[in-house]
Every structure is written in C-alpha cells, then in structure tokens.
Write an enzyme that holds these catalytic residues in place. Sequence first.
Site, mmCIF file in Angstrom:
data_model
loop_
_atom_site.group_PDB
_atom_site.id
_atom_site.type_symbol
_atom_site.label_atom_id
_atom_site.label_comp_id
_atom_site.label_asym_id
_atom_site.label_seq_id
_atom_site.Cartn_x
_atom_site.Cartn_y
_atom_site.Cartn_z
ATOM 1 C CE LYS A 43 11.967 -1.084 4.385
ATOM 2 N NZ LYS A 43 12.117 0.016 5.328
ATOM 3 N N GLY A 44 9.333 -0.804 -1.892
ATOM 4 C CA GLY A 44 8.400 -0.004 -2.692
ATOM 5 C C GLY A 44 7.402 -0.803 -3.513
ATOM 6 C CG ASP A 100 9.558 0.960 -6.522
ATOM 7 O OD1 ASP A 100 10.504 0.645 -7.275
ATOM 8 O OD2 ASP A 100 9.752 1.471 -5.402
ATOM 9 C CG ASP A 103 15.369 7.385 -11.237
ATOM 10 O OD1 ASP A 103 14.866 8.192 -12.024
ATOM 11 O OD2 ASP A 103 16.150 7.723 -10.332
ATOM 12 C CG ASP A 159 10.881 5.464 0.368
ATOM 13 O OD1 ASP A 159 11.093 4.881 -0.710
ATOM 14 O OD2 ASP A 159 11.775 5.749 1.180
ATOM 15 N NE ARG A 165 8.474 2.417 2.166
ATOM 16 C CZ ARG A 165 9.483 2.359 1.291
ATOM 17 N NH1 ARG A 165 9.228 2.277 0.007
ATOM 18 N NH2 ARG A 165 10.732 2.384 1.698
#
Length: 176
Positions: A43-44, A100, A103, A159, A165
């Site tokens: 969703k990010g 988003d 990492d 989040d 968010r």
Amino acid sequence: MRDPQIGEILVQPDDLKQKVREIGQQISADYAERDLLLVCVLKGAVFFLADLMRHIDIPCEVDFMAVSSYGSETDSSGVVRILKDLDRPIAGRDVLIVEDIVDSGLTLQYLLRNLGAREPASLEVCALLTKPDRRKVELPTRYVGFEIPDKFAIGYGLDVAERYRNLPYVAALTDE
Ligand code: IMP
Ligand code: MG
C-alpha cells in the site's frame, strides 16, 4: 501530529513535491511514444503514485499489486507472497514499477523476476526512497527520489503496523 514516535524529519513536504515533479517530468520525456503502465506496489507507494501520476503528461495506465514479505516487522526475508496480482497481462507493455522504498532490495528482486517472466517490452523501477546501507542485492533502479540513512522511516505512505502513512513528510521512527 504530536507523537513521540515521530522523530527527525528525513524529507520535508516541499522537497517531496519538488522531487516528485522532477521525476514525473523525466518519466514523461523518457516514455513519450511508448506504452507506459505504472505498476504500483500496495500500500505504501499509493501516495507517491497519486502525486507522481499528476506530473506525468503522456498517456499512461496504472495497475496494482500487493505483496507481503515474510519476516519481522522491520526486516524482510525475501520470501514474498502475492496478496493481490495485477488485473491484466503486461506482455509487450512498458512497465514501470512504482515503489515507496528499497531497503534490502529483496522484495524488488522478487517483483523484477516475477514481472520479467511475463514478457513486458521493458521493465524499470521508480522508487521514492532508498536505504543504500541496507541493501542485500543490487538492482537497477532507473528513478530514485531520495537516499535516506539506515533508519526506519514513516510517513508519505510508509507505515509501521499500518500507522503514519498520512504524514505529509518522511520522518524517522523513534524507539519511544
Ligand atoms: P525490502 O524487501 O527489504 O527492500 O523491503 C521493501 C518493503 O519493506 C518496502 O516496500 C516497504 O513496504 C517496507 N519497508 C522497508 N523499509 C521501510 C521503512 O523504513 N519504513 C517503512 N517501510 C519499510
Ligand atoms: Mg510496509
């Protein structure tokens, strides 16, 4: 929002706006005359996608994919499960994955392999944020907004346990 979990601001709202505009203009130039399909990773990336698309002034479409990576709250394992697949095939299309944050890179590695196997005409990555110090696999990311330090980031889509968010900036999560 006053909240002790919201720490140092890593990217200010104005810098987000400016960068998203620049990336949108760059994508518009690079993908003119092509068949651009943005694949947004839920969703990010929704927040980034929605702002980015409004700065893309060539025809484009969007589809969504949801994946979950097994692991702890803050570390992905690289074992990825598809929660929601794309609505339509991508064969022959110019696919741009909108993420988003990169990492470890393990989620993106999985997505590149999975989507690559569907024979798109091209497959590239646009990530708002990257944490280079955390990378476990090196991946080609064509568009990157900001490099951030090795801190857990929240806001502008990011989040922790589904919260924060909605922050209009990117901040570091404190350990309070
Ligand atoms: P990776 O597989 O380790 O590259 O992690 C990718 C996903 O983990 C991202 O798409 C985010 O959903 C989540 N993630 C990684 N780092 C952060 C962070 O600092 N804040 C919030 N979510 C993160
Ligand atoms: Mg997440």
